[in-house]
Design a protein around this motif. Sequence first.
Motif, PDB file in Angstrom:
ATOM      1  N   ASP A  58      21.482  46.714 -35.981  1.00 48.79           N
ATOM      2  CA  ASP A  58      20.550  46.480 -34.878  1.00 48.79           C
ATOM      3  C   ASP A  58      19.100  46.653 -35.307  1.00 48.79           C
ATOM      4  N   SER A  59      18.880  47.363 -36.413  1.00 40.72           N
ATOM      5  CA  SER A  59      17.503  47.657 -36.823  1.00 40.72           C
ATOM      6  C   SER A  59      17.025  46.867 -38.038  1.00 40.72           C
TER       7      SER A  59
ATOM      8  N   HIS B 260      22.195  36.307 -42.612  1.00 39.44           N
ATOM      9  CA  HIS B 260      21.383  37.523 -42.547  1.00 39.44           C
ATOM     10  C   HIS B 260      19.911  37.234 -42.834  1.00 39.44           C
TER      11      HIS B 260
ATOM     12  N   GLU C  77      18.414  35.857 -39.772  1.00 39.80           N
ATOM     13  CA  GLU C  77      18.204  36.946 -38.824  1.00 39.80           C
ATOM     14  C   GLU C  77      16.950  37.748 -39.182  1.00 39.80           C
TER      15      GLU C  77
ATOM     16  N   GLN D   2      13.942  35.631 -38.138  1.00 40.88           N
ATOM     17  CA  GLN D   2      13.786  35.466 -36.692  1.00 40.88           C
ATOM     18  C   GLN D   2      13.570  36.771 -35.932  1.00 40.88           C
ATOM     19  N   ARG D   3      14.216  37.855 -36.376  1.00 35.31           N
ATOM     20  CA  ARG D   3      14.177  39.098 -35.596  1.00 35.31           C
ATOM     21  C   ARG D   3      13.331  40.215 -36.189  1.00 35.31           C
ATOM     22  N   PHE D   4      13.123  40.183 -37.511  1.00 32.76           N
ATOM     23  CA  PHE D   4      12.507  41.339 -38.160  1.00 32.76           C
ATOM     24  C   PHE D   4      11.260  40.981 -38.976  1.00 32.76           C
ATOM     25  N   GLU D   5      10.567  39.929 -38.555  1.00 40.89           N
ATOM     26  CA  GLU D   5       9.309  39.521 -39.192  1.00 40.89           C
ATOM     27  C   GLU D   5       9.459  39.335 -40.703  1.00 40.89           C
ATOM     28  N   ARG D   6      10.660  38.846 -41.110  1.00 37.92           N
ATOM     29  CA  ARG D   6      10.969  38.527 -42.503  1.00 37.92           C
ATOM     30  C   ARG D   6      11.253  39.751 -43.371  1.00 37.92           C
TER      31      ARG D   6
END
Length: 144
Positions: free
Chosen positions: A26-27, A74, A77, A80-84
């Motif tokens: 999740d992180s 991954h 992800e 898209q979710r963790f600013e690369r």
Amino acid sequence: MNYGAAFNELGYCLVNNRRDWSAASDSGVCLALFTQLKGVENKRPYIDYWEAFPSLDDAEYWIGQSGNSLRKQHIMEAIQRFERRIDVVLCDGDPQKGFGNAEPWQVERRKGFWAITRFDPSTGYFRAEVFAPGESVQNKVKEA
């Protein structure tokens, strides 16, 4: 340290230690990177699959593996979710023969974080670079 323990130390759990080259939580997202493929530019480490495998023939042994399919998911992800940004496990060994010793990249101790700056979702080729805390990743992003 062994491969699975290195992922665990960073808070990730591999589904299959022999097959998986990445993990997500999740992180964040964590990728295994071979130190043999690592370069240095402006005193900063990077991994560039276009340099390491100039021809798709050079990547034939891994490109169709399930580990590459999962790693592509991954990486998307992370973008898209963790600013690369990605967490990294540096692995000794040979990409064709398997992992040796593994070491988790500790951002606080190393005073830098890894991020994906280039990615080709069709092949799984990517470039990841180390950035200083607070440094912008977007200025270094390139199209595949």
